[in-house]
Design a protein around this motif. Structure first.
Motif, mmCIF file in Angstrom:
data_model
loop_
_atom_site.group_PDB
_atom_site.id
_atom_site.type_symbol
_atom_site.label_atom_id
_atom_site.label_comp_id
_atom_site.label_asym_id
_atom_site.label_seq_id
_atom_site.Cartn_x
_atom_site.Cartn_y
_atom_site.Cartn_z
ATOM 1 N N SER A 27 25.349 -15.802 -15.020
ATOM 2 C CA SER A 27 24.284 -14.983 -15.599
ATOM 3 C C SER A 27 23.070 -15.832 -15.956
ATOM 4 O O SER A 27 21.931 -15.369 -15.881
ATOM 5 C CB SER A 27 24.799 -14.240 -16.840
ATOM 6 O OG SER A 27 25.257 -15.160 -17.825
ATOM 7 N N GLU A 28 23.307 -17.098 -16.320
ATOM 8 C CA GLU A 28 22.191 -17.986 -16.658
ATOM 9 C C GLU A 28 21.276 -18.194 -15.460
ATOM 10 O O GLU A 28 20.045 -18.299 -15.612
ATOM 11 C CB GLU A 28 22.706 -19.344 -17.142
ATOM 12 C CG GLU A 28 23.547 -19.278 -18.402
ATOM 13 C CD GLU A 28 25.030 -19.085 -18.103
ATOM 14 O OE1 GLU A 28 25.835 -19.310 -19.030
ATOM 15 O OE2 GLU A 28 25.374 -18.715 -16.962
ATOM 16 N N ALA A 31 19.263 -14.967 -14.906
ATOM 17 C CA ALA A 31 18.239 -14.884 -15.948
ATOM 18 C C ALA A 31 17.067 -15.810 -15.636
ATOM 19 O O ALA A 31 15.894 -15.445 -15.818
ATOM 20 C CB ALA A 31 18.836 -15.232 -17.311
ATOM 21 N N TRP A 32 17.370 -17.013 -15.156
ATOM 22 C CA TRP A 32 16.309 -17.972 -14.817
ATOM 23 C C TRP A 32 15.455 -17.459 -13.658
ATOM 24 O O TRP A 32 14.229 -17.590 -13.679
ATOM 25 C CB TRP A 32 16.939 -19.318 -14.479
ATOM 26 C CG TRP A 32 15.942 -20.397 -14.171
ATOM 27 C CD1 TRP A 32 15.289 -21.187 -15.071
ATOM 28 C CD2 TRP A 32 15.497 -20.802 -12.871
ATOM 29 N NE1 TRP A 32 14.461 -22.067 -14.406
ATOM 30 C CE2 TRP A 32 14.567 -21.854 -13.066
ATOM 31 C CE3 TRP A 32 15.801 -20.386 -11.571
ATOM 32 C CZ2 TRP A 32 13.936 -22.499 -11.995
ATOM 33 C CZ3 TRP A 32 15.168 -21.023 -10.511
ATOM 34 C CH2 TRP A 32 14.252 -22.057 -10.722
ATOM 35 N N GLU A 35 13.231 -14.728 -15.094
ATOM 36 C CA GLU A 35 12.500 -15.052 -16.317
ATOM 37 C C GLU A 35 10.986 -14.859 -16.205
ATOM 38 O O GLU A 35 10.363 -14.282 -17.113
ATOM 39 C CB GLU A 35 12.805 -16.487 -16.733
ATOM 40 C CG GLU A 35 12.093 -16.940 -17.997
ATOM 41 C CD GLU A 35 12.370 -18.394 -18.294
ATOM 42 O OE1 GLU A 35 12.281 -18.772 -19.465
ATOM 43 O OE2 GLU A 35 12.697 -19.155 -17.351
ATOM 44 N N TRP A 184 23.290 -25.263 -12.139
ATOM 45 C CA TRP A 184 24.320 -25.083 -13.165
ATOM 46 C C TRP A 184 25.666 -25.492 -12.574
ATOM 47 O O TRP A 184 25.939 -25.206 -11.394
ATOM 48 C CB TRP A 184 24.405 -23.626 -13.621
ATOM 49 C CG TRP A 184 23.170 -23.134 -14.290
ATOM 50 C CD1 TRP A 184 22.930 -23.044 -15.633
ATOM 51 C CD2 TRP A 184 21.971 -22.662 -13.652
ATOM 52 N NE1 TRP A 184 21.670 -22.553 -15.868
ATOM 53 C CE2 TRP A 184 21.052 -22.300 -14.680
ATOM 54 C CE3 TRP A 184 21.581 -22.502 -12.326
ATOM 55 C CZ2 TRP A 184 19.792 -21.800 -14.409
ATOM 56 C CZ3 TRP A 184 20.312 -22.009 -12.039
ATOM 57 C CH2 TRP A 184 19.431 -21.669 -13.080
ATOM 58 N N TRP A 186 29.894 -25.148 -13.039
ATOM 59 C CA TRP A 186 30.888 -24.294 -13.665
ATOM 60 C C TRP A 186 32.151 -24.326 -12.820
ATOM 61 O O TRP A 186 32.179 -24.939 -11.751
ATOM 62 C CB TRP A 186 30.362 -22.861 -13.819
ATOM 63 C CG TRP A 186 29.895 -22.208 -12.547
ATOM 64 C CD1 TRP A 186 28.729 -22.462 -11.867
ATOM 65 C CD2 TRP A 186 30.570 -21.207 -11.792
ATOM 66 N NE1 TRP A 186 28.641 -21.677 -10.743
ATOM 67 C CE2 TRP A 186 29.752 -20.895 -10.669
ATOM 68 C CE3 TRP A 186 31.775 -20.529 -11.958
ATOM 69 C CZ2 TRP A 186 30.122 -19.943 -9.715
ATOM 70 C CZ3 TRP A 186 32.147 -19.569 -11.009
ATOM 71 C CH2 TRP A 186 31.313 -19.298 -9.905
#
Length: 249
Positions: A27-28, A31-32, A35, A184, A186
């Motif tokens: 989700s990050e 969102a980026w 943005e 990112w 993960w």
């Protein structure tokens, strides 16, 4: 080996496997990507192009955007409609989007831009985006800093996306002049069946001759035995998500 066009249109034959085998997007990262246009405080108009089964589509919906999905493969769009309800779907390609001029705040490509012809696709993105709208590109790439993940990539052979990103940033042309990049890391828990689904969702394996497919699957089975991915026992597959965004002038 199959040609680029055959590879890019192969996924519909295994749409259900693609849906189960491919990861979601953090989700990050989404969102980026959104943005720059979310700050305006209104409902965003977003298209997910090369939408496949809707992995990125559903993420954009979760951010409250008004989303349409575009893909050249009707089988993939049918799977998308089962997974994401209420999102309009359209047949189309990166070079020919069935969308009006200046109709979007953001045009997103999840695991798809490497199939596009970048000059024509960039021009088409410029047509459908409003001024200062965002072209967003994102890929989930296995993190091969871990030895077993590197071995997994060797057994499956590198994908078109992996080869492109290994050479540098994805190619983007006019009217876009600069591209921002973020990443990112993960991990995704994967059982044996999930790992096989991931491999079977790749275009090179979908289009491979039977003997080549059998050879790859034998190699995968041996590797999964070695790392303890047996039955319902899960391993964590590390990923690096690479996201790129460019604003339309």
């Amino acid at each position: 080996m199959a040609g680029r066009e055959e590879l890019s249109r192969s996924f519909g034959a295994v749409a259900d496997v693609y849906e189960s085998g491919r990861p979601e997007y953090p989700s990050e990262a989404v969102a980026w990507l959104l943005e720059p246009v979310r700050s305006e405080g209104r409902v965003l108009r977003v298209a997910d192009a090369g939408a496949g089964t809707g992995k990125l589509t559903r993420a954009a919906v979760e951010f409250g955007a008004q989303v349409v999905a575009v893909d050249p493969d009707p089988a993939m769009l049918a799977q998308l409609r089962e997974q994401v309800h209420g999102v309009p779907t359209f047949a189309g390609s990166a070079e020919s989007l069935p969308l009006p001029d200046a109709s979007l705040d953001a045009l997103l490509y999840g695991q798809a831009w490497h199939w596009a012809e970048p000059v024509a696709a960039s021009a088409e993105a410029g047509r459908v985006l409003r001024s200062r709208g965002v072209l967003g590109l994102v890929w989930n790439i296995r993190d091969e800093r871990e030895p077993w993940v590197r071995r997994l990539g060797e057994v499956m052979t590198p994908s078109s996306a992996e080869r492109m990103l290994a050479a540098g940033d994805p190619p983007v042309a006019a009217p876009f002049t600069s591209v921002e990049h973020a990443r990112w890391t993960w991990r995704r828990p994967m059982r044996r069946d999930d790992l096989f689904a991931l491999a079977r969702s790749r275009s090179t394996l979908i289009t491979a001759p039977d003997d080549e497919r059998a050879r790859v699957e034998e190699g995968l089975a041996a590797l999964f035995d070695q790392i303890g991915a047996v039955g319902d026992d899960a391993v964590e597959l590390p990923y690096v998500t690479h996201a790129y965004r460019a604003a339309r002038p």
